[in-house]
Write an enzyme that holds these catalytic residues in place. Sequence first.
Site, mmCIF file in Angstrom:
data_model
loop_
_atom_site.group_PDB
_atom_site.id
_atom_site.type_symbol
_atom_site.label_atom_id
_atom_site.label_comp_id
_atom_site.label_asym_id
_atom_site.label_seq_id
_atom_site.Cartn_x
_atom_site.Cartn_y
_atom_site.Cartn_z
ATOM 1 N N TYR A 137 0.861 -1.186 0.000
ATOM 2 C CA TYR A 137 0.000 0.000 0.000
ATOM 3 C C TYR A 137 0.898 1.237 0.000
ATOM 4 O O TYR A 137 1.892 1.287 0.730
ATOM 5 C CB TYR A 137 -0.880 0.014 1.256
ATOM 6 C CG TYR A 137 -1.669 1.288 1.422
ATOM 7 C CD1 TYR A 137 -2.929 1.415 0.863
ATOM 8 C CD2 TYR A 137 -1.146 2.385 2.128
ATOM 9 C CE1 TYR A 137 -3.661 2.593 0.995
ATOM 10 C CE2 TYR A 137 -1.871 3.560 2.262
ATOM 11 C CZ TYR A 137 -3.116 3.653 1.695
ATOM 12 O OH TYR A 137 -3.831 4.813 1.816
ATOM 13 N N GLU A 178 -3.246 7.618 -4.087
ATOM 14 C CA GLU A 178 -3.193 6.316 -3.418
ATOM 15 C C GLU A 178 -3.019 5.194 -4.433
ATOM 16 O O GLU A 178 -3.709 5.164 -5.442
ATOM 17 C CB GLU A 178 -4.492 6.106 -2.632
ATOM 18 C CG GLU A 178 -4.513 4.815 -1.831
ATOM 19 C CD GLU A 178 -5.846 4.611 -1.123
ATOM 20 O OE1 GLU A 178 -5.909 4.826 0.091
ATOM 21 O OE2 GLU A 178 -6.828 4.264 -1.803
#
Length: 398
Positions: free
Chosen positions: A109, A197
């Site tokens: 992530y 993101e």
Amino acid sequence: MNIHEYQSKQIMREYGIHVPEGYPAFTVEDALENAKRLDTPVVVVKAQIHAGGRGEAGGVKLARSLDEVRKYAKELLGKVLVTRQTGPQGKTVNRLLIEAGCHIKKEYYLSFVVDRQAECVVMMGSESGGMSIEDVAAENPEKIIKEYIDPVIGLADFQAQRMAYALHFEKPTIRKAATFMKYLYNVFVDKDCSLAEVNPLVVTEEGDVMALDAKLNFDDSTLSRHPEIVALRDITEEDQKEREAAAEGLNYVNLGGDVACMVNGAGLAMATVDIIKENGGEPANFLDVGGDSTPEKIVAAFRIMLEDDQVDGILINIFGGINKCDVIATGIVEAAALLSGGKEEFPIPVVVRLEGRNVERGREILAKADIKNLYPASSMDEGAKLAIRLAKETREKK
Ligand code: ADP
Ligand code: MG
């Protein structure tokens, strides 16, 4: 402002970030065309909506033949996808991304956001990337690693490397991972993002470091200098009421509940949302009618609140300052007359709490008008409780 995954990937690609080859599709035919063009053993058919959590909800499909591409494209186009980010009403899929499947070795992530407390951009990374990062953040927050970025220096090489080591990238991919972070930081700054993101960022079996998912959100107040971003707007993804309210000059955010509120001042509007929640209600919206409210604006706000059956009760909470209570009261009376075709009633209960400048005159106007379904309240707390109770009764009668 939000954009779709495929659009975010296009921007990332322009900044040197490695993303799988892929093309958007609006029809089943487009999807097949794109799959042929990719010519890879595995083609990924991905629903494009402005929300994540698609994988878990069946919005990301791996197809191993053209027949499967056809099947999944048919299934997804037009489908209402309910994910943990869409809310229970879900979002309709109108576009797909047809993308080359890749051999994932490990999922990470990575994101950049503005940390308001630290007053700088923060890079966050985790080696537990993939579909359940929300659970990681809730249950194992220590697995999320942060680097705070000095706005003058930018993301320093040592910080990117430190992150890559902390996430246990293997030796041959450390440099690629650090470069990826630097490029994504460039996107964030150049495009005035509020969020960048990548989840998952993957290392492939071939040793590539790639963005398999991509999400960019932009700071609305900077859009005037980014016509290229504005051009990517997909208004079908945006809340219809929010769009109408913006056109009327109203500051409106749909919160999904059924107790609406109409308030002057952003601070009071937030406090009103809180007090509804505190008393066990579900606020339908944040609405700041502003300091320069006219009866026309009040009428417009009512129309927007009542245009579908989301709302079962309304709480009007006004502190008269620049906005005089008598002007608001006149707006409420006019709205009742307009909405009921002159009968002077509201279709659902409306609780009004007025305080401040010209309050006596405001209360008089309301009392004299004698509108059905209009309830005065003498405090915020009383108003919230009453609005919640009346909304509940309305809902039960539906
Ligand atoms: P969401 O975050 O909305 O669930 P993602 O784009 O992250 O959607 O996709 C969900 C999962 O699907 C990813 O974690 C990844 O495992 C898999 N996936 C997505 N794109 C690809 C791809 N091009 N090749 C292989 N697997 C993929
Ligand atoms: Mg994802």
